[in-house]
Write a protein that holds these residues in place. Structure first.
Motif, short mmCIF file in Angstrom:
data_model
loop_
_atom_site.label_atom_id
_atom_site.label_comp_id
_atom_site.label_asym_id
_atom_site.label_seq_id
_atom_site.Cartn_x
_atom_site.Cartn_y
_atom_site.Cartn_z
N ILE A 416 37.27 44.04 47.57
CA ILE A 416 37.52 45.47 47.74
C ILE A 416 38.91 45.78 47.21
CG2 ILE A 416 37.66 47.39 49.35
CD1 ILE A 416 35.91 45.78 51.26
N ASP A 417 38.99 46.68 46.26
CA ASP A 417 40.27 47.11 45.67
C ASP A 417 40.39 48.62 45.89
OD1 ASP A 417 42.60 47.28 44.34
OD2 ASP A 417 41.80 46.83 42.34
N SER A 418 41.33 49.03 46.68
CA SER A 418 41.45 50.44 47.05
C SER A 418 42.51 51.16 46.20
CB SER A 418 41.80 50.58 48.53
OG SER A 418 43.04 49.97 48.80
N SER A 419 42.40 52.49 46.19
CA SER A 419 43.36 53.37 45.50
C SER A 419 43.53 52.99 44.04
CB SER A 419 44.72 53.34 46.22
OG SER A 419 44.59 53.75 47.56
N ILE A 420 42.41 52.86 43.33
CA ILE A 420 42.50 52.48 41.92
C ILE A 420 42.59 53.68 41.00
CG2 ILE A 420 41.24 50.34 42.34
CD1 ILE A 420 38.77 51.69 41.14
N LEU A 421 42.30 54.89 41.51
CA LEU A 421 42.40 56.11 40.71
C LEU A 421 43.54 56.96 41.27
CD1 LEU A 421 38.60 56.97 40.40
CD2 LEU A 421 40.03 55.71 38.77
N PRO A 422 44.55 57.28 40.48
CA PRO A 422 45.77 57.89 41.02
C PRO A 422 45.64 59.36 41.41
CG PRO A 422 45.95 57.63 38.64
CD PRO A 422 44.68 56.94 39.04
N SER A 423 44.68 60.11 40.80
CA SER A 423 44.70 61.57 40.99
C SER A 423 43.59 62.09 41.89
CB SER A 423 44.60 62.26 39.62
OG SER A 423 45.68 61.90 38.79
N VAL A 424 42.82 61.23 42.50
CA VAL A 424 41.71 61.68 43.34
C VAL A 424 42.09 61.54 44.80
CG1 VAL A 424 40.04 61.04 41.57
CG2 VAL A 424 40.60 59.41 43.37
N HIS A 425 41.26 62.14 45.66
CA HIS A 425 41.54 62.11 47.09
C HIS A 425 41.52 60.68 47.63
CE1 HIS A 425 41.68 63.44 51.24
NE2 HIS A 425 40.61 62.72 51.50
N GLY A 426 40.58 59.87 47.17
CA GLY A 426 40.49 58.48 47.60
C GLY A 426 39.56 57.73 46.67
N SER A 427 39.80 56.45 46.48
CA SER A 427 38.96 55.67 45.59
C SER A 427 38.99 54.20 46.00
CB SER A 427 39.43 55.81 44.13
OG SER A 427 40.77 55.34 44.01
N ALA A 428 37.92 53.49 45.68
CA ALA A 428 37.84 52.07 45.97
C ALA A 428 36.80 51.44 45.06
CB ALA A 428 37.50 51.82 47.43
N LEU A 429 37.00 50.19 44.72
CA LEU A 429 36.07 49.42 43.92
C LEU A 429 35.54 48.27 44.76
CD1 LEU A 429 34.69 48.64 41.22
CD2 LEU A 429 36.74 47.29 40.72
N PHE A 430 34.22 48.25 44.97
CA PHE A 430 33.58 47.17 45.70
C PHE A 430 32.85 46.27 44.71
CE2 PHE A 430 34.12 50.62 48.67
CZ PHE A 430 34.40 50.01 49.88
N THR A 431 33.12 45.00 44.74
CA THR A 431 32.46 44.03 43.88
C THR A 431 31.80 42.98 44.75
OG1 THR A 431 34.14 44.37 42.17
CG2 THR A 431 32.73 42.44 41.94
N ARG A 432 30.47 42.90 44.67
CA ARG A 432 29.71 41.92 45.46
C ARG A 432 29.11 40.89 44.51
NH1 ARG A 432 24.33 43.48 48.77
NH2 ARG A 432 23.67 43.85 46.63
N GLY A 433 29.61 39.66 44.58
CA GLY A 433 29.15 38.66 43.63
C GLY A 433 29.54 39.06 42.23
N GLU A 434 28.54 39.16 41.37
CA GLU A 434 28.79 39.59 39.99
C GLU A 434 28.35 41.04 39.75
OE1 GLU A 434 27.59 36.87 36.92
OE2 GLU A 434 27.61 35.19 38.30
N THR A 435 28.07 41.76 40.84
CA THR A 435 27.61 43.14 40.74
C THR A 435 28.75 44.12 40.97
OG1 THR A 435 25.46 42.44 41.59
CG2 THR A 435 25.90 44.79 41.56
#
Length: 435
Positions: A416-435
């Motif tokens: 889980i990588d949070s706050s990856i987009l600087p100009s939006v209210h909130g953002s996160a990237l979830f990576t499960r395995g290779e998906t």
């Protein structure tokens, strides 16, 4: 169940600020008026033939016991047209005090040119389902089945405001209901069926009391069962809640606010095919009892559908299904089994996918040489997929590991990588395995 008292039949003004639970497309953003009678329900302790059930009665009734589980079938000649038409009506009582409204499945009045069509009525909710298939099979190696389910604003007496008067794209709940319909029916259609087949369901009338998902599965399955598509067995569904230490069959939205279980299940008279839902840390034995409780109602519905099919004299189409090619499975296994076991030694998903694609092309090329299996490309691919599933299962059983290297009791790694987009209210990237 209607009230005879005039005081209870007065008009009720409701302000709806959010969608009714379970029916996302009924997102009403205005005040609406309805003259439907208020349905005051309260709980009473009564003896029931089914242990663990909840008895609900309309206030003012004499707490009469629920009708015994069973069904009746009537046949009339009051269909549309100058000379009328045969109409079959299946009325099913589920034998549960919390669910006294019968299920009424009718065919022969609407959609008579479809391969199969039914209306399913429970209370003031009516669903319309049709099953249609193409005339000729297609050269495919899979079952071409599509499912659509739609909840329309008009079913609740609502007309959309603004310029666009039509219903929009399917809501998330409708898409998930399509999956619930597809999941138990697809495996029961006879293997080798290659006619393009459509299952369409609409909510024509909605009383706002219960979720429509289980009834949508039942109505779609009934339309398919009463068509000439070779469905092997009738299928039905049930929705089970758990309130005040009691199981409740097809609970209302109000009851579900207090339920510790939300279980939608489908099956035949012989077995449960699908369960979907969530529970509030309930013990395993109670979950097993909940499945058995729901399966009892499924058995009652499928028994009625089975008898209705016999009365209607439904004949299934099987002459367009190609018989298995003699010796093909053995030939595919001899040619590719060892290579596939070796391929499963890698845990790289991209490399494995490329290897499987190359092997699929190779087996088709090899087995169509010298007229061994001429014009059987799709059958060869289907046999290859069958062997792939078998080898994958045997690999996991023998080694205790999945093909990606995980143990059978391990889940895929989650990043889980949070706050990856600087100009939006909130953002996160979830990576499960290779998906």
């Amino acid at each position: 169940m209607r009230f005879q008292s005039a005081a209870l039949a007065t008009a009720l003004v409701v302000t709806v600020l959010h969608p009714w639970p379970g029916c996302d497309s009924f997102a009403l953003r205005r005040n609406i008026q309805t003259s439907k009678p208020a349905r005051a329900l309260f709980r009473k302790n009564t003896s029931s033939s089914t242990p663990g059930t909840t008895a609900l009665f309309a206030e003012g009734d004499d707490a009469a016991p629920a009708p015994a589980a069973g069904h009746t079938i009537t046949t009339t000649n009051d269909g549309p047209g100058v000379n009328g038409g045969t109409v079959h009506t299946l009325t099913i009582n589920l034998g549960d005090a919390s669910n006294t409204d019968p299920l009424v499945i009718q065919t022969g009045k609407i959609g008579r040119q479809a391969s199969g069509s039914v209306t399913l009525t429970r209370g003031e909710t009516i669903l319309y389902s049709t099953a249609c298939r193409d005339k000729d099979p297609r050269p495919l190696d899979f079952l071409p089945l599509s499912v659509e389910y739609q909840e329309r604003f008009s079913s609740a007496g609502i007309t959309k405001g603004g310029f666009n008067k039509r219903d929009g794209r399917p809501a998330e709940h409708e898409t998930l209901t399509c999956r619930l319909i597809d999941r138990p029916l697809r495996p029961l259609i006879m293997e080798g069926w290659r006619h393009e087949t459509q299952l369409l369901s609409w909510v024509l009338s909605y009383d706002g009391l219960i979720d429509c998902s289980a009834n949508a599965i039942t109505s779609s399955a009934a339309a398919l069962w009463l068509s000439d598509v070779p469905l092997l067995k009738p299928v039905a569904a049930a929705h089970v809640g758990y309130i005040d230490d009691q199981f409740v069959l097809n609970p209302t939205h109000k009851q579900m606010e207090r339920s510790r279980l939300d279980l939608t299940m489908a099956g035949t008279k012989d077995a449960v095919l699908m369960i979907e839902g969530a529970a509030d840390f309930l013990p395993e034995k109670l979950m097993v009892d909940a499945v058995a409780f729901g399966h009892a109602s499924i058995k009652t519905i499928t028994a009625g559908l089975e008898e209705l099919s016999e009365i209607m004299g439904i004949t299934k189409i099987t002459d367009t299904i190609e018989p298995p090619v003699e010796g093909l499975d053995d030939a595919v296994n001899d040619l590719m089994s060892a290579k596939m076991e070796e391929a499963f030694g890698t845990s790289d998903k991209s490399a494995l996918s490329a290897t499987m694609s190359a092997m699929s092309k190779l087996v088709v090329a090899e087995l169509t040489k010298e007229d061994r299996f001429p014009d059987k490309d799709n059958a060869i691919r289907a046999s290859f997929k069958k062997m792939q599933s078998r080898v994958m299962y045997e690999h996991a059983k023998a080694t205790g590991e999945r093909i990606d290297g995980r143990k059978l009791n391990q889940v895929r790694h989650i990043d889980i990588d949070s706050s990856i987009l600087p100009s939006v209210h909130g953002s996160a990237l979830f990576t499960r395995g290779e998906t």
